[in-house]
Enzyme design. Structure first.
Site, PDB file in Angstrom:
ATOM      1  N   ASP A  66     -27.324  30.976  -9.216  1.00 17.95           N
ATOM      2  CA  ASP A  66     -26.366  30.816  -7.601  1.00 17.95           C
ATOM      3  C   ASP A  66     -24.624  31.026  -8.777  1.00 17.95           C
ATOM      4  O   ASP A  66     -24.198  31.340  -8.037  1.00 17.95           O
ATOM      5  CB  ASP A  66     -26.306  28.759  -8.435  1.00 17.95           C
ATOM      6  CG  ASP A  66     -26.382  28.151  -9.617  1.00 17.95           C
ATOM      7  OD1 ASP A  66     -26.737  28.968 -11.069  1.00 17.95           O
ATOM      8  OD2 ASP A  66     -26.479  27.026  -9.649  1.00 17.95           O
TER       9      ASP A  66
ATOM     10  N   LYS B 295     -32.699  31.207 -13.482  1.00 15.13           N
ATOM     11  CA  LYS B 295     -32.479  30.136 -12.671  1.00 15.13           C
ATOM     12  C   LYS B 295     -32.671  29.338 -14.244  1.00 15.13           C
ATOM     13  O   LYS B 295     -34.115  28.361 -14.438  1.00 15.13           O
ATOM     14  CB  LYS B 295     -32.849  29.633 -11.577  1.00 15.13           C
ATOM     15  CG  LYS B 295     -31.664  29.482 -10.677  1.00 15.13           C
ATOM     16  CD  LYS B 295     -30.269  28.729 -10.552  1.00 15.13           C
ATOM     17  CE  LYS B 295     -30.829  27.283 -10.678  1.00 15.13           C
ATOM     18  NZ  LYS B 295     -29.510  26.623 -10.411  1.00 15.13           N
TER      19      LYS B 295
ATOM     20  N   ASP C 131     -28.426  40.333   0.180  1.00 14.80           N
ATOM     21  CA  ASP C 131     -27.547  40.032   1.553  1.00 14.80           C
ATOM     22  C   ASP C 131     -26.060  39.588   1.447  1.00 14.80           C
ATOM     23  O   ASP C 131     -25.682  40.912   2.472  1.00 14.80           O
ATOM     24  CB  ASP C 131     -28.623  39.067   2.860  1.00 14.80           C
ATOM     25  CG  ASP C 131     -29.779  39.802   3.290  1.00 14.80           C
ATOM     26  OD1 ASP C 131     -30.237  40.698   2.948  1.00 14.80           O
ATOM     27  OD2 ASP C 131     -30.048  38.999   4.085  1.00 14.80           O
TER      28      ASP C 131
ATOM     29  N   TYR D  40     -42.898  35.027  -3.363  1.00 14.56           N
ATOM     30  CA  TYR D  40     -43.469  35.568  -2.292  1.00 14.56           C
ATOM     31  C   TYR D  40     -45.210  35.640  -2.241  1.00 14.56           C
ATOM     32  O   TYR D  40     -45.855  35.780  -1.047  1.00 14.56           O
ATOM     33  CB  TYR D  40     -42.619  37.318  -2.122  1.00 14.56           C
ATOM     34  CG  TYR D  40     -42.035  37.061  -1.569  1.00 14.56           C
ATOM     35  CD1 TYR D  40     -40.276  36.321  -1.671  1.00 14.56           C
ATOM     36  CD2 TYR D  40     -41.401  38.472  -0.568  1.00 14.56           C
ATOM     37  CE1 TYR D  40     -39.193  36.514  -1.122  1.00 14.56           C
ATOM     38  CE2 TYR D  40     -40.083  38.231  -0.025  1.00 14.56           C
ATOM     39  CZ  TYR D  40     -39.621  37.545  -0.349  1.00 14.56           C
ATOM     40  OH  TYR D  40     -38.275  37.479   0.920  1.00 14.56           O
TER      41      TYR D  40
ATOM     42  N   ASP E  58     -34.157  38.699  -2.844  1.00 15.22           N
ATOM     43  CA  ASP E  58     -33.309  39.078  -1.274  1.00 15.22           C
ATOM     44  C   ASP E  58     -31.697  38.252  -0.960  1.00 15.22           C
ATOM     45  O   ASP E  58     -31.475  38.897  -0.292  1.00 15.22           O
ATOM     46  CB  ASP E  58     -34.862  38.337  -0.637  1.00 15.22           C
ATOM     47  CG  ASP E  58     -34.677  37.868   0.645  1.00 15.22           C
ATOM     48  OD1 ASP E  58     -34.490  39.596   1.504  1.00 15.22           O
ATOM     49  OD2 ASP E  58     -34.922  37.088   1.047  1.00 15.22           O
TER      50      ASP E  58
HETATM   51  C1  IPM Z   1     -36.441  42.403   3.133  1.00  9.95           C
HETATM   52  C2  IPM Z   1     -36.603  41.323   3.990  1.00  9.95           C
HETATM   53  C3  IPM Z   1     -37.420  40.677   3.908  1.00  9.95           C
HETATM   54  C4  IPM Z   1     -37.442  39.919   2.607  1.00  9.95           C
HETATM   55  C5  IPM Z   1     -38.502  40.621   4.854  1.00  9.95           C
HETATM   56  C6  IPM Z   1     -38.670  40.972   5.981  1.00  9.95           C
HETATM   57  C7  IPM Z   1     -40.333  40.202   4.548  1.00  9.95           C
HETATM   58  O1  IPM Z   1     -35.778  40.135   4.218  1.00  9.95           O
HETATM   59  O2  IPM Z   1     -36.800  43.641   2.730  1.00  9.95           O
HETATM   60  O3  IPM Z   1     -35.021  41.837   2.572  1.00  9.95           O
HETATM   61  O4  IPM Z   1     -37.772  39.126   2.641  1.00  9.95           O
HETATM   62  O5  IPM Z   1     -38.324  41.140   1.945  1.00  9.95           O
HETATM   63 MG    MG Z   2     -34.171  40.328   3.150  1.00 11.35          MG
END
Ligand code: IPM
Ligand code: MG
Length: 368
Positions: A225, A192, A253, A142, A249
């Protein structure tokens, strides 16, 4: 002694709607539990761009550095797709994380009993699930340099750099081990190391910190993975997962959906202790700004409410009050209150954002 201070940055899309429900809860704590906060507000993301031409002003950045905790709603929206990368809404959030040095991002994935049927996975796979993803938040791909889009020959090349120092890995590893000691005492580290040097170093440093300081905690390693696959196959094998910025990230999710809805998941981003002993901290829901439903009162405020519960626990040492708020959310779900994201049945009228917030307040009242 002065009250603890909070900076609210509601942001874009559904951010202001879900934050309005949190503000009711902050007021409730002042009125009913004598827990007063000095609350200030500011702009972030597209809202800040619209007002000031930047997704975060220096004044707001400064304010964030000087409060006990920041509460953030969400940033982004299609309206801002055309903006230059440097002023996109997300840059405001990334600047907050970087300049506050919030290296440890706690993303719990907990499946409330009332929602176990709602997950896309089988009930026995997710019922009772309680895992904590610790995502490194201020380094890795990032932020690594060099980065950019350059011309090479007659074509463009996009460049990002994955980069981790030993100390960056060590500090997030420590925070994962510390958390594990208060939970199931297990850490699984994901990288990884089979293809990335940064992954080899990650595995080495986590192992060294474990041997030197946390050998009482059970440690395992997994390629990220395979970790994603195991999260879907049998997530209950995990307690704490520690991983880098990008893998965290993605994995968070995926873990969120195990619990039924992204609308339920809170997060805490923590840095080093400040002079008053509290960690630098920002709390935000894991979900985004959901521009498709913004302004319609459909959003689920639970993730943002549970983020405030994390603030009570991690910034203000109010574990009992955090438990009370989490139990109130659990009770409301058990009573069948459902925002649209928690419903499959078209025939049922969903609760609105404020219905959900009010139900949580009623459950808080009932807890006294
Ligand atoms: C998260 C989001 C952020 C990230 C974005 C909005 C920059 O997806 O907090 O998971 O990628 O970290
Ligand atoms: Mg995210």
């Amino acid at each position: 002694m002065s009250n603890p201070s909070l900076l609210i940055l509601a942001g874009d899309g559904i951010g202001p709607e879900v934050m309005a429900e949190v503000q009711k809860i902050i007021t409730w704590y002042g009125d009913k539990r004598d827990l007063q906060f000095d609350v200030s507000e500011g702009l972030v993301g597209g809202a800040s761009y619209d007002a000031h031409g930047t997704p975060l002003t220096d004044e707001t950045m400064e304010a964030a550095q000087n409060v006990d905790a920041v509460l953030l709603g969400a940033v982004g929206g299609p309206k801002y797709d055309v903006l230059d990368f440097s002023v996109k809404p997300e840059r405001g959030l990334l600047r907050l994380r970087k300049e506050m040095d919030l290296f440890s991002n706690l993303r719990p994935a907990q499946c409330f009993d009332a929602l176990a049927d709602f997950s896309s996975l089988k009930k026995d796979v997710v019922a009772g699930l309680d895992i904590m993803i610790v995502r490194e938040l201020t380094s890795g791909i990032y932020f690594g340099e060099p980065r950019g889009i350059i011309e090479e020959g007659n074509e463009r090349v996009g460049i990002n750099t994955q980069r981790y120092t030993e100390s960056e890995i060590a500090r997030v590893a420590r925070s994962a081990f510390e958390l594990a000691r208060k939970r199931g005492n297990k850490v699984c580290s994901m990288e990884k190391a089979n293809v990335m040097e940064s992954g080899i170093l990650w595995r080495d440093v986590v192992t060294e910190i474990h041997e030197a300081e946390y050998s009482d905690v059970e440690l395992s390693h997994m390629y990220a993975d395979a970790g994603a696959m195991q999260l879907c196959r049998w997530p209950k094998q995990f307690d704490v997962i520690v991983t880098d910025n990008l893998f965290g990230d993605l994995l968070s999710d995926a873990a969120a959906m195990l619990t039924g809805s992204l609308g339920m998941l809170p997060s805490a981003s923590l840095g080093a202790p400040m002079a008053n002993g509290r960690p630098k901290a920002l709390y935000e829901p894991v979900h985004g700004s959901a521009p498709d439903i913004a302004g319609e009162g459909k959003a689920n405020p639970c993730a943002c409410i549970l983020s405030f519960a994390m603030a009570l626990r991690y910034s203000f040492d109010q574990g009992t009050e955090a438990d009370r708020l989490e139990a109130a959310v659990e009770k409301v779900l058990a009573d069948g209150v459902r925002t649209a994201d928690l419903l499959n049945d078209e025939g049922v009228t969903p609760a609105s954002t404020s219905d959900m917030g009010n139900a949580v307040i009623a459950a808080l009242d009932a807890s006294l």
